[in-house]
Scaffold this motif. Structure first.
Motif, PDB file in Angstrom:
ATOM      1  N   PRO A 118      31.203  30.592  46.608  1.00  0.00           N
ATOM      2  CA  PRO A 118      32.527  31.313  46.235  1.00  0.00           C
ATOM      3  C   PRO A 118      32.674  31.494  44.866  1.00  0.00           C
ATOM      4  O   PRO A 118      32.175  30.518  44.020  1.00  0.00           O
ATOM      5  N   PRO A 119      33.488  32.473  44.289  1.00  0.00           N
ATOM      6  CA  PRO A 119      33.669  32.646  42.966  1.00  0.00           C
ATOM      7  C   PRO A 119      34.701  31.609  42.566  1.00  0.00           C
ATOM      8  O   PRO A 119      35.297  30.987  43.481  1.00  0.00           O
ATOM      9  N   LYS A 120      34.759  31.226  41.281  1.00  0.00           N
ATOM     10  CA  LYS A 120      35.690  30.192  40.860  1.00  0.00           C
ATOM     11  C   LYS A 120      36.780  30.840  41.062  1.00  0.00           C
ATOM     12  O   LYS A 120      37.494  31.998  40.752  1.00  0.00           O
ATOM     13  N   GLY A 121      37.814  29.901  41.578  1.00  0.00           N
ATOM     14  CA  GLY A 121      39.215  30.453  41.807  1.00  0.00           C
ATOM     15  C   GLY A 121      39.396  30.937  43.359  1.00  0.00           C
ATOM     16  O   GLY A 121      40.592  31.270  43.677  1.00  0.00           O
ATOM     17  N   LEU A 122      38.506  31.150  44.001  1.00  0.00           N
ATOM     18  CA  LEU A 122      38.778  31.703  45.507  1.00  0.00           C
ATOM     19  C   LEU A 122      37.992  31.022  46.399  1.00  0.00           C
ATOM     20  O   LEU A 122      36.879  30.455  46.226  1.00  0.00           O
ATOM     21  N   LYS A 123      38.596  30.876  47.716  1.00  0.00           N
ATOM     22  CA  LYS A 123      37.984  30.287  48.641  1.00  0.00           C
ATOM     23  C   LYS A 123      37.836  31.141  49.945  1.00  0.00           C
ATOM     24  O   LYS A 123      38.713  31.959  50.132  1.00  0.00           O
ATOM     25  N   LEU A 124      36.374  31.561  50.399  1.00  0.00           N
ATOM     26  CA  LEU A 124      36.243  32.745  51.145  1.00  0.00           C
ATOM     27  C   LEU A 124      36.693  32.321  52.634  1.00  0.00           C
ATOM     28  O   LEU A 124      36.449  31.314  52.955  1.00  0.00           O
ATOM     29  N   PRO A 125      36.963  33.523  53.269  1.00  0.00           N
ATOM     30  CA  PRO A 125      37.727  33.441  54.722  1.00  0.00           C
ATOM     31  C   PRO A 125      36.217  33.076  55.404  1.00  0.00           C
ATOM     32  O   PRO A 125      34.855  33.158  54.865  1.00  0.00           O
ATOM     33  N   ALA A 493      41.969  42.368  58.832  1.00  0.00           N
ATOM     34  CA  ALA A 493      41.247  42.097  57.910  1.00  0.00           C
ATOM     35  C   ALA A 493      41.546  40.584  57.468  1.00  0.00           C
ATOM     36  O   ALA A 493      42.439  40.126  57.096  1.00  0.00           O
ATOM     37  N   GLN A 494      40.253  40.019  57.025  1.00  0.00           N
ATOM     38  CA  GLN A 494      40.534  38.671  56.243  1.00  0.00           C
ATOM     39  C   GLN A 494      40.611  38.694  54.828  1.00  0.00           C
ATOM     40  O   GLN A 494      40.071  39.411  54.048  1.00  0.00           O
ATOM     41  N   MET A 495      41.429  37.886  54.055  1.00  0.00           N
ATOM     42  CA  MET A 495      41.735  37.470  52.667  1.00  0.00           C
ATOM     43  C   MET A 495      41.137  36.195  52.405  1.00  0.00           C
ATOM     44  O   MET A 495      41.359  35.204  53.001  1.00  0.00           O
ATOM     45  N   PRO A 496      40.533  36.201  51.104  1.00  0.00           N
ATOM     46  CA  PRO A 496      40.291  34.745  50.718  1.00  0.00           C
ATOM     47  C   PRO A 496      41.695  34.181  50.309  1.00  0.00           C
ATOM     48  O   PRO A 496      42.768  34.726  50.133  1.00  0.00           O
ATOM     49  N   THR A 497      41.320  32.960  49.836  1.00  0.00           N
ATOM     50  CA  THR A 497      42.527  31.977  49.395  1.00  0.00           C
ATOM     51  C   THR A 497      42.244  31.736  47.929  1.00  0.00           C
ATOM     52  O   THR A 497      41.217  31.580  47.466  1.00  0.00           O
ATOM     53  N   ASN A 498      43.583  31.844  47.196  1.00  0.00           N
ATOM     54  CA  ASN A 498      43.491  31.294  45.897  1.00  0.00           C
ATOM     55  C   ASN A 498      43.678  29.867  45.653  1.00  0.00           C
ATOM     56  O   ASN A 498      44.497  29.345  46.054  1.00  0.00           O
ATOM     57  N   THR A 499      42.612  29.400  45.152  1.00  0.00           N
ATOM     58  CA  THR A 499      42.344  27.977  45.157  1.00  0.00           C
ATOM     59  C   THR A 499      43.374  27.147  44.325  1.00  0.00           C
ATOM     60  O   THR A 499      43.557  26.209  44.230  1.00  0.00           O
ATOM     61  N   LYS A 503      47.331  29.584  48.615  1.00  0.00           N
ATOM     62  CA  LYS A 503      47.790  30.615  49.499  1.00  0.00           C
ATOM     63  C   LYS A 503      46.753  31.740  49.462  1.00  0.00           C
ATOM     64  O   LYS A 503      45.924  31.914  48.523  1.00  0.00           O
ATOM     65  N   LEU A 504      46.878  32.166  50.561  1.00  0.00           N
ATOM     66  CA  LEU A 504      46.019  33.452  50.900  1.00  0.00           C
ATOM     67  C   LEU A 504      46.344  34.634  49.822  1.00  0.00           C
ATOM     68  O   LEU A 504      47.342  34.640  49.280  1.00  0.00           O
ATOM     69  N   VAL A 505      45.330  35.282  49.351  1.00  0.00           N
ATOM     70  CA  VAL A 505      45.251  36.338  48.516  1.00  0.00           C
ATOM     71  C   VAL A 505      46.532  37.520  49.166  1.00  0.00           C
ATOM     72  O   VAL A 505      46.272  37.782  50.194  1.00  0.00           O
ATOM     73  N   SER A 506      47.494  37.909  48.246  1.00  0.00           N
ATOM     74  CA  SER A 506      48.257  38.977  48.823  1.00  0.00           C
ATOM     75  C   SER A 506      47.782  40.044  49.152  1.00  0.00           C
ATOM     76  O   SER A 506      46.876  40.583  48.637  1.00  0.00           O
ATOM     77  N   TRP A 507      48.624  40.816  50.186  1.00  0.00           N
ATOM     78  CA  TRP A 507      48.071  42.162  50.833  1.00  0.00           C
ATOM     79  C   TRP A 507      48.260  43.142  49.403  1.00  0.00           C
ATOM     80  O   TRP A 507      49.176  42.511  48.361  1.00  0.00           O
ATOM     81  N   PRO A 508      47.545  44.165  49.296  1.00  0.00           N
ATOM     82  CA  PRO A 508      47.856  44.821  47.948  1.00  0.00           C
ATOM     83  C   PRO A 508      49.114  45.755  47.786  1.00  0.00           C
ATOM     84  O   PRO A 508      49.372  45.740  46.573  1.00  0.00           O
ATOM     85  N   ASP A 509      49.999  45.680  49.120  1.00  0.00           N
ATOM     86  CA  ASP A 509      51.227  46.317  48.851  1.00  0.00           C
ATOM     87  C   ASP A 509      52.354  45.215  48.659  1.00  0.00           C
ATOM     88  O   ASP A 509      53.395  45.472  49.098  1.00  0.00           O
ATOM     89  N   SER A 510      51.912  44.053  48.502  1.00  0.00           N
ATOM     90  CA  SER A 510      52.948  42.800  48.525  1.00  0.00           C
ATOM     91  C   SER A 510      53.022  42.511  47.055  1.00  0.00           C
ATOM     92  O   SER A 510      53.484  41.513  46.952  1.00  0.00           O
ATOM     93  N   GLN A 511      52.496  43.322  46.120  1.00  0.00           N
ATOM     94  CA  GLN A 511      52.631  42.924  44.672  1.00  0.00           C
ATOM     95  C   GLN A 511      54.155  43.135  44.226  1.00  0.00           C
ATOM     96  O   GLN A 511      54.741  44.018  44.668  1.00  0.00           O
ATOM     97  N   LYS A 512      54.713  42.161  43.272  1.00  0.00           N
ATOM     98  CA  LYS A 512      56.046  42.411  42.623  1.00  0.00           C
ATOM     99  C   LYS A 512      56.006  43.224  41.659  1.00  0.00           C
ATOM    100  O   LYS A 512      55.083  43.318  40.725  1.00  0.00           O
TER     101      LYS A 512
END
Length: 512
Positions: A118-125, A493-499, A503-512
């Motif tokens: 996995p890339p640094k900063g993410l845990k893959l689903p 769809a699966q999203m990775p986790t921010n290490t 928490k799971l990476v937000s859905w693209p339309d959940s951005q503030k």
């Protein structure tokens, strides 16, 4: 004056002709043969056929007369898409599913093993790293009703030739004959050959692992023959089996070329060296030309057997051309004017050279800008075969492109295409990384999982993706992000986790 005998003979001939004519008219037309010629890692520009509005220096670099021949006989798709890496594309082709739905979102090999860290900063689903399967008994895999199985059940002799890469080692899906292919030539779990050289038995002797060894071509071991040529010869023999049986055939000609290892095809390499090519690029160009010769050999054989007019040929690549490593010259430039290459969701990684010849239907030397994606091949090929009453375990996302081939004008501005890659390819470059993408009309929105940021491009005006408009076209970002988020949720769809946050990476339309 006509004799009674001559009148009688004439009457018999006329009666016989009428009977023959009636028999012929009552006999249903035979199903068309179908050849899907899929090249591995071939870029949009790796050909002398221009898939743009003009020829480029790259089009002038490569020698592909048989692609030109096919383009002159059929229709050229200038905006045809696959996924950024190989196995997701092949599973979408076999199932008709988008990768976000089938969850085979990266390349497979060893059972229960993610081949890339996995890339640094993410845990893959827990993605489906065991690939596509004809059964639901394999964990982390997708159970499908495969395209060739449906064709086989409807009278087609189904032939697999070349690279499979559908399922992990030790699973049923690793063997193409478990997925509906009656004949398997050289296909197994690995996505690359040990060697392209018959003299080396298609094996890399420097590797202890045998998983890359190309199976089933022992008759060519020790011979001075390139893998592309050996597979082509075997495919032609398999076609003859169908021809002799008077059965329609589906040939999935899936070359290992032009995947690494980049090794020169001795029939063509020297002329590129003589032209001053970088040694690695001379090898690559020779592999392209060898692939093109294979296409020509198949087309010549169809002509020789008198079946060209009843054979549909489709040409496609599984992802963009390699550019992040392993090539001569500057990285990320080998698909210009497109940005980046294999592994990237920029155009260079997903836009492919696609040609279709349907004798008597497609207008010769025509082209279309209508956007299509790899899962569209599933319903299209079944429609070619005249198969409509089929059932599948999986939901089919693809849309038939048959209307385009029949010359109908298609307004695809409202159709959205989607990509989902919650994984790590292992290299760096433009558009490379865990991401989700929507292409709708002229617009393309990329959502990167690692830092939840966007890139927005107007592909019509900026095909090279040089100017990120996300900060100035905020309403467009909002609308496309909403559609992308809704789609991803709809297919679970699966999203990775921010290490960092857990928490799971937000859905693209959940951005503030």
């Amino acid at each position: 004056m006509r004799t009674f005998l001559s009148i009688l003979l004439t009457s018999l001939i006329i009666f016989s002709c009428k009977n023959d004519s009636k028999k012929h008219s009552d006999k249903p037309l035979s199903k068309p043969n179908i050849i899907l010629f899929l090249v591995d890692d071939m870029g949009w520009q790796d050909t002398s056929v221009p898939f743009w509005n003009k020829k480029t220096s790259l089009n002038q670099k490569y020698v592909t007369p048989n692609m030109e021949r096919l383009a002159n006989q059929g229709v050229k798709f200038t905006q045809a898409y696959a996924t950024p890496v190989c196995t997701p594309t092949r599973v979408s082709l076999m199932s008709g599913m988008n990768a976000a739905r089938h969850r085979v979102t990266s390349w497979t090999l060893k059972r229960d093993t993610d081949m890339v860290k996995p890339p640094k900063g993410l845990k893959l689903p827990k993605w489906n790293l065991n690939g596509a399967q004809p059964t639901d008994g394999i964990n982390q895999s997708v159970n499908i009703t495969p395209l060739p199985q449906i064709l086989k059940d409807n009278g087609y002799l189904t032939i697999h030739a070349g690279k499979a890469h559908f399922g992990a080692i030790g699973t049923p899906g690793a063997d193409p004959t478990n997925l509906g292919f009656e004949i398997n030539i050289a296909g197994h779990a690995a996505g690359a050959p040990g060697s392209y050289y018959g003299a080396n038995n298609f094996v890399n002797s420097k590797r202890k692992e045998t998983i890359w060894n190309v199976p089933g071509l022992e008759k060519y071991h020790g011979q001075d023959i390139f893998l592309t040529e050996a597979i082509t010869r075997e495919a032609i023999l398999a076609m003859d089996v169908a021809i002799n049986k008077e059965a329609p055939f589906y040939l999935y000609m899936a070359h290992y070329a032009v995947h690494t290892p980049i090794q020169g095809d001795g029939r063509f390499e020297q002329k590129y060296l003589d032209k001053g090519f970088h040694p690695k690029e001379a090898k690559y160009a020779s592999m392209i030309e060898g692939m093109d010769k294979s296409l020509g050999d198949l087309m010549d054989h169809l002509d020789k057997k008198g079946i060209a007019d009843n054979t549909i040929i489709l040409f496609m690549s599984d992802n963009g051309g390699l550019s992040a490593y392993g090539r001569g010259g500057k990285k990320h430039t080998h698909n210009k004017p497109l940005s980046s290459g294999k592994g990237s969701v920029h155009e260079g990684g997903i836009r492919e050279p696609m040609l279709v010849k349907w004798p008597g239907v497609t207008e010769p030397n025509s082209s279309t800008d209508t956007k299509v994606i790899i899962e569209d091949f599933f319903p299209s090929i079944l429609e070619f075969a005249g198969i409509s009453s089929y059932k599948t375990i999986q939901h089919v996302d693809g849309k038939s492109f048959i209307p385009i081939l029949k010359g109908k004008t298609m307004n695809d501005s409202e159709r959205a295409l989607f990509w989902h890659f919650p994984n790590n390819w292992g290299k760096n470059g433009p558009g490379i990384g865990a991401s989700s993408v929507i292409r709708k009309g002229d617009w393309k929105l990329i959502y990167y999982h690692i830092n939840e940021h966007f890139e927005l491009f107007n592909i019509k005006n900026d095909m090279g993706e040089t100017t990120n408009l996300a900060s100035t076209e905020k309403l467009k970002v909002t609308s496309l992000a909403a559609e992308l988020g809704n789609y991803l949720r709809s297919v679970d769809a699966q999203m990775p986790t921010n290490t960092n946050t857990g928490k799971l990476v937000s859905w693209p339309d959940s951005q503030k």
